[in-house]
Design a protein around this motif. Sequence first.
Motif, PDB file in Angstrom:
ATOM      1  N   PRO A  87       0.701  -1.241   0.005  1.00  9.66           N
ATOM      2  CA  PRO A  87       0.133  -0.107  -0.056  1.00  9.66           C
ATOM      3  C   PRO A  87       0.849   1.209   0.010  1.00  9.66           C
ATOM      4  CG  PRO A  87      -0.112  -1.127   1.954  1.00  9.66           C
ATOM      5  CD  PRO A  87       0.389  -1.909   1.203  1.00  9.66           C
ATOM      6  N   CYS A  88       1.961   1.282   0.409  1.00 13.44           N
ATOM      7  CA  CYS A  88       2.885   2.693   0.210  1.00 13.44           C
ATOM      8  C   CYS A  88       4.526   1.903   0.126  1.00 13.44           C
ATOM      9  CB  CYS A  88       2.775   3.268   1.638  1.00 13.44           C
ATOM     10  SG  CYS A  88       3.569   2.930   3.022  1.00 13.44           S
ATOM     11  N   SER A  89       5.412   3.027  -0.222  1.00  9.91           N
ATOM     12  CA  SER A  89       6.501   2.675  -0.387  1.00  9.91           C
ATOM     13  C   SER A  89       7.188   2.242   0.849  1.00  9.91           C
ATOM     14  CB  SER A  89       7.134   3.845  -1.059  1.00  9.91           C
ATOM     15  OG  SER A  89       7.106   4.989  -0.377  1.00  9.91           O
ATOM     16  N   CYS A  90       6.881   2.693   2.216  1.00  8.46           N
ATOM     17  CA  CYS A  90       7.260   2.522   3.437  1.00  8.46           C
ATOM     18  C   CYS A  90       7.286   1.064   3.842  1.00  8.46           C
ATOM     19  CB  CYS A  90       6.655   3.300   4.590  1.00  8.46           C
ATOM     20  SG  CYS A  90       4.920   2.861   4.723  1.00  8.46           S
ATOM     21  N   ASN A  91       6.644   0.460   3.247  1.00  8.58           N
ATOM     22  CA  ASN A  91       6.612  -1.154   3.526  1.00  8.58           C
ATOM     23  C   ASN A  91       7.577  -1.845   2.590  1.00  8.58           C
ATOM     24  OD1 ASN A  91       4.251  -0.930   5.124  1.00  8.58           O
ATOM     25  ND2 ASN A  91       2.924  -0.802   3.268  1.00  8.58           N
ATOM     26  N   GLU A  92       8.145  -2.693   3.360  1.00 10.95           N
ATOM     27  CA  GLU A  92       9.520  -3.644   2.336  1.00 10.95           C
ATOM     28  C   GLU A  92       8.791  -4.654   2.053  1.00 10.95           C
ATOM     29  OE1 GLU A  92      12.621  -4.104   5.286  1.00 10.95           O
ATOM     30  OE2 GLU A  92      12.851  -1.968   5.802  1.00 10.95           O
ATOM     31  N   ILE A  93       9.215  -5.079   1.079  1.00  9.66           N
ATOM     32  CA  ILE A  93       8.867  -6.554   0.198  1.00  9.66           C
ATOM     33  C   ILE A  93      10.027  -7.308  -0.060  1.00  9.66           C
ATOM     34  CG2 ILE A  93       8.572  -5.504  -2.029  1.00  9.66           C
ATOM     35  CD1 ILE A  93       5.936  -7.279  -2.176  1.00  9.66           C
ATOM     36  N   SER A  94       9.820  -8.511   0.180  1.00  4.73           N
ATOM     37  CA  SER A  94      11.052  -9.654  -0.223  1.00  4.73           C
ATOM     38  C   SER A  94      11.160  -9.582  -1.646  1.00  4.73           C
ATOM     39  CB  SER A  94      11.000 -10.922   0.540  1.00  4.73           C
ATOM     40  OG  SER A  94       9.708 -11.490  -0.025  1.00  4.73           O
ATOM     41  N   LYS A  95      12.254 -10.029  -2.050  1.00  2.00           N
ATOM     42  CA  LYS A  95      12.473 -10.510  -3.551  1.00  2.00           C
ATOM     43  C   LYS A  95      11.683 -11.776  -3.785  1.00  2.00           C
ATOM     44  CE  LYS A  95      17.228  -8.918  -4.056  1.00  2.00           C
ATOM     45  NZ  LYS A  95      18.322  -8.831  -4.584  1.00  2.00           N
ATOM     46  N   TYR A  96      11.103 -11.760  -5.093  1.00  2.00           N
ATOM     47  CA  TYR A  96      10.147 -12.891  -5.430  1.00  2.00           C
ATOM     48  C   TYR A  96      10.409 -13.020  -6.891  1.00  2.00           C
ATOM     49  CZ  TYR A  96       7.428  -8.936  -6.958  1.00  2.00           C
ATOM     50  OH  TYR A  96       6.676  -7.707  -7.512  1.00  2.00           O
ATOM     51  N   ASP A  97      10.030 -14.104  -7.602  1.00  2.00           N
ATOM     52  CA  ASP A  97      10.143 -14.318  -9.271  1.00  2.00           C
ATOM     53  C   ASP A  97       9.044 -13.776  -9.626  1.00  2.00           C
ATOM     54  OD1 ASP A  97      12.565 -15.805  -8.672  1.00  2.00           O
ATOM     55  OD2 ASP A  97      11.587 -17.790  -8.432  1.00  2.00           O
ATOM     56  N   SER A  98       9.412 -13.092 -11.041  1.00  2.00           N
ATOM     57  CA  SER A  98       8.428 -12.380 -11.454  1.00  2.00           C
ATOM     58  C   SER A  98       7.590 -13.344 -12.593  1.00  2.00           C
ATOM     59  CB  SER A  98       8.797 -11.079 -12.169  1.00  2.00           C
ATOM     60  OG  SER A  98       9.734 -11.432 -13.051  1.00  2.00           O
ATOM     61  N   ILE A  99       8.265 -14.403 -12.811  1.00  6.42           N
ATOM     62  CA  ILE A  99       7.679 -15.353 -13.752  1.00  6.42           C
ATOM     63  C   ILE A  99       7.816 -16.780 -12.983  1.00  6.42           C
ATOM     64  CG2 ILE A  99       8.185 -16.936 -15.543  1.00  6.42           C
ATOM     65  CD1 ILE A  99       9.798 -14.823 -16.627  1.00  6.42           C
ATOM     66  N   MET A 100       6.394 -17.572 -12.766  1.00 11.57           N
ATOM     67  CA  MET A 100       6.119 -18.621 -12.216  1.00 11.57           C
ATOM     68  C   MET A 100       5.744 -19.894 -13.258  1.00 11.57           C
ATOM     69  SD  MET A 100       4.186 -17.254  -8.870  1.00 11.57           S
ATOM     70  CE  MET A 100       3.839 -19.161  -8.228  1.00 11.57           C
ATOM     71  N   LEU A 101       6.139 -21.136 -13.160  1.00 13.32           N
ATOM     72  CA  LEU A 101       5.776 -22.080 -13.955  1.00 13.32           C
ATOM     73  C   LEU A 101       4.391 -22.598 -13.433  1.00 13.32           C
ATOM     74  CD1 LEU A 101       9.046 -24.008 -14.263  1.00 13.32           C
ATOM     75  CD2 LEU A 101       8.014 -22.468 -16.100  1.00 13.32           C
ATOM     76  N   PRO A 102       3.514 -23.233 -14.194  1.00 15.23           N
ATOM     77  CA  PRO A 102       2.305 -23.823 -13.838  1.00 15.23           C
ATOM     78  C   PRO A 102       2.408 -24.805 -12.511  1.00 15.23           C
ATOM     79  CG  PRO A 102       2.371 -23.939 -16.104  1.00 15.23           C
ATOM     80  CD  PRO A 102       3.770 -23.526 -15.733  1.00 15.23           C
ATOM     81  N   ASN A 103       1.590 -24.731 -11.663  1.00 12.96           N
ATOM     82  CA  ASN A 103       1.561 -25.681 -10.624  1.00 12.96           C
ATOM     83  C   ASN A 103       2.612 -25.479  -9.720  1.00 12.96           C
ATOM     84  OD1 ASN A 103      -0.942 -27.048 -11.277  1.00 12.96           O
ATOM     85  ND2 ASN A 103       0.241 -28.142 -12.990  1.00 12.96           N
ATOM     86  N   THR A 104       2.863 -24.332  -9.686  1.00 10.06           N
ATOM     87  CA  THR A 104       4.124 -23.991  -8.672  1.00 10.06           C
ATOM     88  C   THR A 104       3.657 -22.842  -7.694  1.00 10.06           C
ATOM     89  OG1 THR A 104       5.255 -22.272  -9.931  1.00 10.06           O
ATOM     90  CG2 THR A 104       6.113 -24.455  -9.922  1.00 10.06           C
ATOM     91  N   SER A 105       4.396 -22.582  -6.497  1.00  9.29           N
ATOM     92  CA  SER A 105       3.839 -21.503  -5.672  1.00  9.29           C
ATOM     93  C   SER A 105       5.267 -20.920  -5.042  1.00  9.29           C
ATOM     94  CB  SER A 105       3.160 -22.108  -4.451  1.00  9.29           C
ATOM     95  OG  SER A 105       3.899 -23.087  -3.695  1.00  9.29           O
ATOM     96  N   GLN A 106       5.048 -19.642  -4.493  1.00  4.91           N
ATOM     97  CA  GLN A 106       6.042 -18.744  -3.757  1.00  4.91           C
ATOM     98  C   GLN A 106       5.726 -18.159  -2.860  1.00  4.91           C
ATOM     99  OE1 GLN A 106       8.442 -15.672  -5.867  1.00  4.91           O
ATOM    100  NE2 GLN A 106       6.738 -15.662  -7.457  1.00  4.91           N
ATOM    101  N   THR A 107       6.533 -17.660  -1.765  1.00  8.09           N
ATOM    102  CA  THR A 107       6.062 -17.028  -0.484  1.00  8.09           C
ATOM    103  C   THR A 107       6.556 -15.796  -0.460  1.00  8.09           C
ATOM    104  OG1 THR A 107       5.571 -19.034   0.624  1.00  8.09           O
ATOM    105  CG2 THR A 107       5.713 -16.982   1.934  1.00  8.09           C
ATOM    106  N   VAL A 108       5.778 -14.754  -0.708  1.00  7.30           N
ATOM    107  CA  VAL A 108       6.461 -13.369  -0.571  1.00  7.30           C
ATOM    108  C   VAL A 108       6.243 -12.589   0.775  1.00  7.30           C
ATOM    109  CG1 VAL A 108       6.047 -10.846  -1.676  1.00  7.30           C
ATOM    110  CG2 VAL A 108       5.905 -12.809  -3.026  1.00  7.30           C
ATOM    111  N   SER A 109       7.223 -12.099   1.356  1.00  5.40           N
ATOM    112  CA  SER A 109       7.320 -11.447   2.602  1.00  5.40           C
ATOM    113  C   SER A 109       6.924 -10.028   2.621  1.00  5.40           C
ATOM    114  CB  SER A 109       8.308 -11.867   3.474  1.00  5.40           C
ATOM    115  OG  SER A 109       8.305 -13.194   3.767  1.00  5.40           O
ATOM    116  N   VAL A 110       6.003  -9.249   3.198  1.00  4.79           N
ATOM    117  CA  VAL A 110       5.964  -7.910   3.384  1.00  4.79           C
ATOM    118  C   VAL A 110       6.138  -7.491   4.851  1.00  4.79           C
ATOM    119  CG1 VAL A 110       4.338  -6.087   2.741  1.00  4.79           C
ATOM    120  CG2 VAL A 110       4.524  -8.101   1.276  1.00  4.79           C
TER     121      VAL A 110
END
Length: 145
Positions: A87-110
């Motif tokens: 919601p704002c630039s003061c929140n930090e977000i972890s690195k994540y993959d911008s491309i995901m293959l079918p039937n995969t998942s990833q966890t993003v930390s905010v």
Amino acid sequence: MKKYAIIIFVLLLSCKEEKKVKDSNFNLKNSDEIYKRVSKIHENQLTKIEIPEFIDLDTIEGEGKKIDITIKNIGQRNLASLIVKPPCSCNEISKYDSIMLPNTSQTVSVNMKFEKLGNFYQGITVYGSFYPYIKKIYIEGYRRK
């Protein structure tokens, strides 16, 4: 006769109000540059994702809280152009993959920051090559101290 005129007048007012709400939602999406970019992806390249709609943090102490969000590509196509926007630039977000293959998942930390005491309700926006190109995750809770 006056009763019918009043009823018709009220119905006309309610229809105009509903139209205004729909138009304002449409304009909000169109004013968003990221949405404009990902909405140009052709429909035959879209996939399906699964993300939580709401995350209830209940009562928190302090001004910040780390939130883990799991994004799953449950479709048959690659998820491309994944963008997670806090919601704002003061929140930090972890690195994540911008491309995901079918039937995969990833966890993003905010790392969410909550400046005010009391109830909060904030949204994290997720964009990408999935239908309908944009989804929101709503974070709610109460900050005690």
